[in-house]
Design a protein around this motif. Structure first.
Motif, short mmCIF file in Angstrom:
data_model
loop_
_atom_site.label_atom_id
_atom_site.label_comp_id
_atom_site.label_asym_id
_atom_site.label_seq_id
_atom_site.Cartn_x
_atom_site.Cartn_y
_atom_site.Cartn_z
N ARG A 1 0.99 -1.26 -0.15
CA ARG A 1 -0.15 0.30 0.31
C ARG A 1 0.90 1.04 0.11
O ARG A 1 1.58 1.24 0.56
CB ARG A 1 -0.56 0.00 1.42
CG ARG A 1 -1.92 -1.72 0.94
CD ARG A 1 -2.73 -0.71 2.58
NE ARG A 1 -3.84 -2.02 2.97
CZ ARG A 1 -4.73 -1.87 2.89
NH1 ARG A 1 -5.46 -0.94 2.29
NH2 ARG A 1 -5.91 -2.73 2.71
N ASP A 2 -0.08 2.14 -0.59
CA ASP A 2 0.49 3.95 -0.55
C ASP A 2 2.04 3.58 -1.37
O ASP A 2 3.03 4.91 -1.58
CB ASP A 2 0.71 3.78 0.38
CG ASP A 2 -0.25 3.99 1.72
OD1 ASP A 2 -1.66 4.19 0.78
OD2 ASP A 2 -0.84 3.95 2.91
N VAL A 3 3.04 2.69 -0.69
CA VAL A 3 4.78 3.26 -1.38
C VAL A 3 5.20 2.16 -2.86
O VAL A 3 5.95 2.55 -2.86
CB VAL A 3 5.88 2.85 -0.14
CG1 VAL A 3 5.60 3.73 1.09
CG2 VAL A 3 5.31 1.21 0.44
N ALA A 4 3.55 1.90 -3.42
CA ALA A 4 4.05 0.94 -4.28
C ALA A 4 5.17 1.73 -5.70
O ALA A 4 6.49 0.93 -6.08
CB ALA A 4 3.09 -0.16 -5.08
N GLN A 5 4.52 2.24 -5.56
CA GLN A 5 5.42 3.39 -7.28
C GLN A 5 6.83 3.51 -6.23
O GLN A 5 7.55 2.80 -6.79
CB GLN A 5 4.66 4.50 -7.38
CG GLN A 5 5.89 4.80 -8.53
CD GLN A 5 5.52 5.59 -9.21
OE1 GLN A 5 3.36 5.40 -10.18
NE2 GLN A 5 5.17 7.35 -9.52
N GLU A 6 7.22 3.87 -5.51
CA GLU A 6 8.57 4.45 -5.15
C GLU A 6 9.26 3.21 -5.23
O GLU A 6 10.98 2.71 -4.90
CB GLU A 6 9.00 5.14 -4.50
CG GLU A 6 7.59 4.85 -3.00
CD GLU A 6 6.91 5.85 -2.97
OE1 GLU A 6 6.49 6.17 -1.48
OE2 GLU A 6 6.03 6.18 -3.75
#
Length: 238
Positions: free
Chosen positions: A221-226
């Motif tokens: 969750r939330d930080v997947a892209q980075e």
């Protein structure tokens, strides 16, 4: 009479985002010359009263009753060439439409009702498709335009951070030694089998998202892209 794979142990259906459900089950398969038992995940997306199953995992009778309470299964979607063993069960049980990349070979008895094509029709609203172009085995990712972007992946993106209850005791040390348990990782067996090239990940970096629901591991969750961008840099220097 058609024979389907038996249901194997699995957990409850969890609503991880509004109208997006996640369940973890069991897989047994041969890799690198030995039998492994590990966990795999199914995602169910609800659009109105219609349900779409992605990365199918056969549920037991109690699990199917729980699934039926969520809505009506209308679509079964295969996004990874190394999954799909339970697709025939759901297509047969619910008379569901079967979606897959056009170059995937369906499990015995199935035909592709609707090919997944970038820019084409999708199984539910607010969905777009990313297709890996350089791989030796077909693979794609669905992006849900919800919650800032949710990626539904199969083997390409994984988030196994630790072994869970669906592993057997002989598989765990093997996978530990091979570095499978890493947050926001790429699938190691998938890398070996499919041999993707850097250009796919250059394109994938252009897709905006916040969360990832993968065929293996916990929801990220939330930080997947980075976190995945760090992984692309690690493996492909992009």
């Amino acid at each position: 009479m058609t024979t389907f794979k038996e249901a194997m142990p699995h957990g409850p259906i969890q609503e991880v985002f509004d109208d997006v459900f996640f369940v973890t089950g069991t897989m047994k398969n041969e890799f690198f010359g030995s039998m492994w038992q590990f966990s795999r995940n199914m995602v169910v997306v609800r659009d109105g009263k219609d349900l779409t199953i992605v990365n199918s995992v056969r549920l037991d009778d109690a699990g199917l009753e729980e699934l039926n309470r969520l809505g009506q299964v209308k679509n079964v979607v295969r996004i990874g060439d190394m999954h799909g063993v339970d697709d025939p069960f759901y297509v047969d049980r619910y008379g569901a439409k079967f979606w897959a990349l056009p170059d995937m070979k369906p499990q015995a008895g199935l035909k592709i009702d609707q090919a997944l094509v970038e820019g084409g029709e999708m199984p539910f609203s607010g969905c777009s498709l990313f297709v890996f172009k350089t791989v030796q085995r077909p693979e794609c990712i669905l992006r849900l335009d919800r919650e800032g972007g949710i990626m539904i992946a199969c083997d390409s993106l994984q988030n196994w951070v630790e072994p869970d209850e669906f592993f057997d005791e002989t598989t765990v040390p093997t996978m530990q030694n091979m570095n499978f348990f890493v947050q926001a990782n790429l699938g190691l067996a998938w890398l070996h089998e499919s041999k993707p090239q850097a250009e796919d990940f250059v394109r994938l970096k252009e897709v905006s998202f916040k969360h990832a629901l993968c065929g293996h591991g916990y929801p990220l969750r939330d930080v997947a892209q980075e976190e995945y961008h760090k992984t692309f840099k690690k493996y492909f220097n992009v």
